[in-house]
Design a protein around this motif. Structure first.
Motif, mmCIF file in Angstrom:
data_model
loop_
_atom_site.group_PDB
_atom_site.id
_atom_site.type_symbol
_atom_site.label_atom_id
_atom_site.label_comp_id
_atom_site.label_asym_id
_atom_site.label_seq_id
_atom_site.Cartn_x
_atom_site.Cartn_y
_atom_site.Cartn_z
ATOM 1 N N ALA A 26 0.749 -1.135 0.107
ATOM 2 C CA ALA A 26 0.101 0.087 -0.009
ATOM 3 C C ALA A 26 0.876 1.149 -0.015
ATOM 4 O O ALA A 26 1.953 1.143 0.541
ATOM 5 C CB ALA A 26 -1.072 0.070 1.077
ATOM 6 N N ILE A 27 0.316 2.397 -0.300
ATOM 7 C CA ILE A 27 0.619 3.748 -0.269
ATOM 8 C C ILE A 27 -0.054 4.578 0.450
ATOM 9 O O ILE A 27 -1.430 4.477 -0.059
ATOM 10 C CB ILE A 27 1.056 4.330 -1.703
ATOM 11 N N VAL A 28 0.140 5.131 1.696
ATOM 12 C CA VAL A 28 -0.703 5.740 2.212
ATOM 13 C C VAL A 28 -0.367 7.106 2.419
ATOM 14 O O VAL A 28 1.044 7.483 2.937
ATOM 15 C CB VAL A 28 -0.733 5.319 3.579
ATOM 16 N N HIS A 29 -0.943 8.030 2.020
ATOM 17 C CA HIS A 29 -0.472 9.748 2.184
ATOM 18 C C HIS A 29 -1.194 10.001 3.482
ATOM 19 O O HIS A 29 -2.593 9.703 3.863
ATOM 20 C CB HIS A 29 -1.360 10.469 1.016
ATOM 21 N N ILE A 30 -0.494 10.800 4.453
ATOM 22 C CA ILE A 30 -0.902 11.387 5.404
ATOM 23 C C ILE A 30 -0.636 12.894 5.302
ATOM 24 O O ILE A 30 0.404 13.261 5.139
ATOM 25 C CB ILE A 30 -0.163 10.689 6.581
ATOM 26 N N ALA A 35 -1.797 24.662 11.725
ATOM 27 C CA ALA A 35 -0.678 25.420 12.170
ATOM 28 C C ALA A 35 0.658 24.621 12.072
ATOM 29 O O ALA A 35 1.653 25.411 11.808
ATOM 30 C CB ALA A 35 -0.720 25.755 13.582
ATOM 31 N N ASN A 36 1.031 23.546 12.035
ATOM 32 C CA ASN A 36 1.852 22.883 12.251
ATOM 33 C C ASN A 36 1.724 21.378 11.213
ATOM 34 O O ASN A 36 1.812 20.662 11.183
ATOM 35 C CB ASN A 36 2.344 22.259 13.649
ATOM 36 N N ALA A 37 1.434 22.020 9.943
ATOM 37 C CA ALA A 37 0.996 21.081 8.757
ATOM 38 C C ALA A 37 2.234 20.077 8.622
ATOM 39 O O ALA A 37 3.438 20.686 8.293
ATOM 40 C CB ALA A 37 0.694 21.901 7.566
ATOM 41 N N VAL A 38 2.020 18.932 8.104
ATOM 42 C CA VAL A 38 2.952 18.233 7.789
ATOM 43 C C VAL A 38 2.344 17.150 6.641
ATOM 44 O O VAL A 38 1.037 17.128 6.788
ATOM 45 C CB VAL A 38 3.615 17.099 8.904
ATOM 46 N N ALA A 39 3.159 16.523 5.885
ATOM 47 C CA ALA A 39 2.722 15.699 4.902
ATOM 48 C C ALA A 39 3.884 14.375 4.759
ATOM 49 O O ALA A 39 4.791 14.971 4.514
ATOM 50 C CB ALA A 39 2.228 16.363 3.561
ATOM 51 N N ALA A 45 5.487 -2.658 1.153
ATOM 52 C CA ALA A 45 5.696 -3.087 0.049
ATOM 53 C C ALA A 45 7.022 -4.410 0.416
ATOM 54 O O ALA A 45 7.807 -3.716 0.911
ATOM 55 C CB ALA A 45 6.102 -2.277 -1.392
ATOM 56 N N GLN A 46 6.657 -5.455 -0.120
ATOM 57 C CA GLN A 46 7.569 -6.621 -0.110
ATOM 58 C C GLN A 46 8.155 -6.879 1.325
ATOM 59 O O GLN A 46 9.505 -6.822 1.468
ATOM 60 C CB GLN A 46 8.673 -6.317 -1.031
ATOM 61 N N GLY A 47 7.305 -6.562 2.577
ATOM 62 C CA GLY A 47 7.971 -6.532 3.541
ATOM 63 C C GLY A 47 8.709 -5.471 4.310
ATOM 64 O O GLY A 47 9.190 -5.660 5.489
ATOM 65 N N LYS A 48 8.693 -4.276 3.621
ATOM 66 C CA LYS A 48 9.329 -3.254 4.134
ATOM 67 C C LYS A 48 8.524 -2.026 4.104
ATOM 68 O O LYS A 48 7.427 -1.926 3.368
ATOM 69 C CB LYS A 48 10.643 -2.874 3.024
ATOM 70 N N CYS A 49 8.822 -1.071 4.939
ATOM 71 C CA CYS A 49 8.234 0.360 5.193
ATOM 72 C C CYS A 49 8.848 1.470 4.999
ATOM 73 O O CYS A 49 10.202 1.467 5.652
ATOM 74 C CB CYS A 49 7.647 0.015 6.966
ATOM 75 N N LEU A 50 8.803 2.267 4.333
ATOM 76 C CA LEU A 50 9.479 3.364 3.806
ATOM 77 C C LEU A 50 8.664 4.705 4.024
ATOM 78 O O LEU A 50 7.344 4.624 3.628
ATOM 79 C CB LEU A 50 9.921 3.449 2.308
ATOM 80 N N LEU A 51 9.107 5.618 4.756
ATOM 81 C CA LEU A 51 8.624 6.708 5.091
ATOM 82 C C LEU A 51 9.138 7.958 4.380
ATOM 83 O O LEU A 51 10.272 8.059 4.469
ATOM 84 C CB LEU A 51 8.596 6.984 6.597
ATOM 85 N N GLN A 52 8.408 8.502 3.635
ATOM 86 C CA GLN A 52 8.985 10.007 3.030
ATOM 87 C C GLN A 52 8.265 11.056 3.567
ATOM 88 O O GLN A 52 7.159 11.196 3.443
ATOM 89 C CB GLN A 52 8.859 9.564 1.661
ATOM 90 N N GLU A 53 9.011 12.157 3.421
ATOM 91 C CA GLU A 53 8.451 13.500 3.631
ATOM 92 C C GLU A 53 7.870 13.813 2.510
ATOM 93 O O GLU A 53 8.240 13.844 1.189
ATOM 94 C CB GLU A 53 9.415 14.587 4.182
ATOM 95 N N GLY A 54 6.409 14.588 2.486
ATOM 96 C CA GLY A 54 5.728 14.869 1.219
ATOM 97 C C GLY A 54 4.810 13.672 0.673
ATOM 98 O O GLY A 54 4.935 12.607 1.278
#
Length: 72
Positions: A26-30, A35-39, A45-54
């Motif tokens: 899955a790809i999840v957008h948060i 006031a303290n906006a973040v995205a 995927a394939q047993g791994k979790c990657l977090l990217q800013e934006g």
């Protein structure tokens, strides 16, 4: 000690349990606005979790929240 939304989001890869995500992709957008906006984008995927800013890629799920006050 105050824990912010950013602190929680940045801890996702360390708390990820690959054995619980077997066969899950899955790809999840948060997108937290206010006031303290973040995205962030969380990609599982394939047993791994990657977090990217934006926000990256085509999301299979979007989590949107607008803070009503100037708090994190």
């Amino acid at each position: 000690m105050t824990i912010s939304a950013t602190d929680i989001l940045q801890s996702i890869p360390q708390r990820f349990r690959a054995e619980k995500a077997e066969g899950f992709n899955a790809i999840v957008h948060i997108d937290l606005s206010g006031a303290n906006a973040v995205a962030y984008t969380v990609e599982v995927a394939q047993g791994k979790c990657l977090l990217q800013e934006g926000l990256h890629g085509k999301a299979s799920c979007c989590l949107l929240y607008t803070s009503p006050s100037p708090r994190d």
